[in-house]
Design an enzyme around this catalytic site. Sequence first.
Site, mmCIF file in Angstrom:
data_model
loop_
_atom_site.group_PDB
_atom_site.id
_atom_site.type_symbol
_atom_site.label_atom_id
_atom_site.label_comp_id
_atom_site.label_asym_id
_atom_site.label_seq_id
_atom_site.Cartn_x
_atom_site.Cartn_y
_atom_site.Cartn_z
ATOM 1 N N GLU A 1 -45.562 -8.778 22.823
ATOM 2 C CA GLU A 1 -45.248 -7.323 22.844
ATOM 3 C C GLU A 1 -46.454 -6.502 23.273
ATOM 4 O OE1 GLU A 1 -44.552 -9.451 20.283
ATOM 5 O OE2 GLU A 1 -42.517 -9.694 21.031
ATOM 6 N N ASP B 1 -37.170 -13.087 15.726
ATOM 7 C CA ASP B 1 -37.095 -13.641 14.369
ATOM 8 C C ASP B 1 -35.899 -13.130 13.587
ATOM 9 O OD1 ASP B 1 -39.339 -14.944 15.099
ATOM 10 O OD2 ASP B 1 -40.722 -13.631 14.034
ATOM 11 N N ASP C 1 -44.511 -16.226 23.556
ATOM 12 C CA ASP C 1 -44.210 -15.538 22.297
ATOM 13 C C ASP C 1 -45.282 -14.471 22.029
ATOM 14 O OD1 ASP C 1 -42.983 -14.974 19.895
ATOM 15 O OD2 ASP C 1 -44.023 -16.572 18.811
#
Length: 802
Positions: free
Chosen positions: A410, A484, A407
């Site tokens: 990015e 999300d 997670d």
Amino acid sequence: MDNSEALLQGKSRDNSSDYHKLSGILNYEIKNNEIRLNFKHASLAIRFLTADIFRVIMAHSDQKINYKSTEAVIEHNLTYDDFIFNEKDSELIIKTDNLVLKLKKENFLLEVFNKQGKLIHKDHNEYALGWKKQKVRAWKSFEQSQRFYGLGEKTGWLDKKGRIYEMWNHDTFLPHVSDTDPLYQSIPFLIAFNPKNSYGIYFDNSYKSFFDLGSEGQDYFSFWAEGGELDYYFINGPSLKEVVSKYSQITGTMPLPPKWSLGYHQSRYSYYPQAEVEQLLKTFRDKEIPCDAFHFDIHYMDQYKIYTWDEDRFPDPEAMFSKMEENGVKAVTIIDPGVKKDPEYKLYQQGMENDYFCKYLDGKVFIDKVWPGNCAFPDFTQSKVRDWWAGLQKDYTDLGVKGIWNDMNEPAAFNKSDTMDVEVMHQNDGDSGTHRRFHNLYGFLENKATFEGLKESLDNERPFVLTRAGFAGIQRYSAVWTGDNRSFWDHIKLAMPMLMNMGLSGITFCGTDVGGFTGNSNGELLTRWTQMGAFVPFFRNHCEVRAVSQEPWSFGEKFEKIIKKYIELRYKFITHIYNLFYQASKTGIPLMRPLIMEFPADRQCQNLSDQFMVGDSVLVAPVYQPDKDKRMLYLPEGKWIDFWTKEVYQGEEHLIVDAPLEKMPIFIKAGSIIPLNDKLNYIGEKEIECLELNVFLNEENNLGSYELYDDDGLSYNYENGVYNITEFKYQYTDNQIIFNIDRKEKNYQQEFKDYKMIFNNLNKDPLNIYVDGNQLSEFNYSDNRLEFKVPVVINKITIELS
Ligand code: GLC
């Protein structure tokens, strides 16, 4: 940034007229599979990989052509030099077996024709290719009737026409609405769809890039990047399926996942302490709700330090995992890339001592806040860092962890830009560059290290990796979830075209947080979402830290019963789903498909965003609005059989069908065969003794077939030939059905011993049934449905009809 750019939130319209354009061709040279063209301040290489795929690379401002690909491109030995070259006064002509390229000499322009001489692709008359300082850009003509698909994880409709899209991996927590962009993944692969002549363009550039697909109604589409090379692949279909499949020759296919990862996953932010996990396990098993994996979110760690455990919350993770494993539930743990800046923390020490972290040119390590507070970030462009990271996986697999959930990669950081400073350097094994170049590859390279590390430490078991960020080719290492989302009805709807386009962009194994991540779900929403989730490749229920519980039983018995039924349905379909994963691993064709992929001639399907196909025969139409007990849907050509009632419908029709809460409309294309298995509480719970082969008959004079792949679902033994391939084929004439079983490959000791043959939509009485020539005495026929059992080793069934 000037004012107009601020208004566009960074999506500068980027004035085309400011660019330098290619002038006329000065000279050219042909060598092997390449034609090299020289211009006044630029040069261009066109390299042929196959008769359908060519690569275009531009060098500008008198630089040399850079043939280096990004990490997205797999090592391949595709090369094609069988083209015929011709020079005319005004153009150069190159003919492959399938394409004709015309290159205009005076004002450079590329035109591509198909074998029949039809123009299928063309640079824009005015601009073609150009550059502006470090930016590189291409302009292409398009007809308004053309549709655009692909581009990976994007919001909006199935057809991406009419907007600008940005490729810059971004942690987007604000609600995803229909024009939110960018999200977490960047897949610069575009498909220009035309029923007869579709093609793809893969823009192999990892810098921030953009695709303008006619946002101002202009007669061209365009893509550009803020740096790097203009390096793109033209991929001729002509069908949509061929475009997608050929794209996988460049960026690879998804490897066969462990079968358990196709089951139901339960997650929340976060399950702790250990006793809560044990209770969760008990509840699933007591209630006999199938489940194959629990995900452990950040609270399992000690102060969010990755590769540590909070010993108060989890005194004995190993014992917990082994109990889970005994009950058929695998552990998947979250990992964020940020390493807490703490001189007493082993990983931080290792990173600092060995120069593993990203740093500025002056040597200062980049530090920013994520969950643990100040963190350093591993520089995954270095192979020594990837090896280190890969080695860390063993700490977890030794405890019994089977999957890693990557997670915040990015990478996310809690600052204004939401990410790493673009001036930070990446060493990239000697070919260093700034974060501007490597940002979009950061998560990709982390996943590569994770996958390879897990593969090494899991000892012949297939790893499961889940990621939020990625780049083209991410399918080689990881499944992807769409980040999300929210517990909004709109997010069921939004997920469908997004996931379909991800599938068309190579990412077969994708899914969305079922029930919604942020905000409180409710019984009806979770029920409808689970219905869709049961047919989406990656099936996980997940929610955030403040949200109310959304396990299948959280909203009372009425909903629990239906939710359970649909999770069970996923497991009934698991053999079919696994088979589709096998096909995807071979061909790159996704299992969750837009209808247009199966019915390319049907205009109704071109932008059909709220129904999808699972493979080529199952049509799913989720309900994505509250208080509905009907749904309108579209059935393309052919006959369709309602999965629930077995009622037969004629296609090329819009229908309004019953869809009370307990029913999500599912239709099976008449003529197809679908394997269904018994209910399972988890993959591998018991041997599937008997596999149902459901034949959904069409009219007489019909043929049907299905090829079933089967292996142990867990190991790499299939690479040594330990698998089965069985082909089922039937022919339905006016007085008989002949059903053949051809065991083409049979090295795997198959679980199932019998097939339960079910012929649906059979309108004639069966008189006699012969199995390999011997008459069968036991069979049932009622309500147009014929059923009987046969051993798997037989070859031929003949059913005589009245
Ligand atoms: C991010 C993830 C989410 C996770 C949370 C806490 O928001 O997208 O899935 O639960 O971080 O780790």
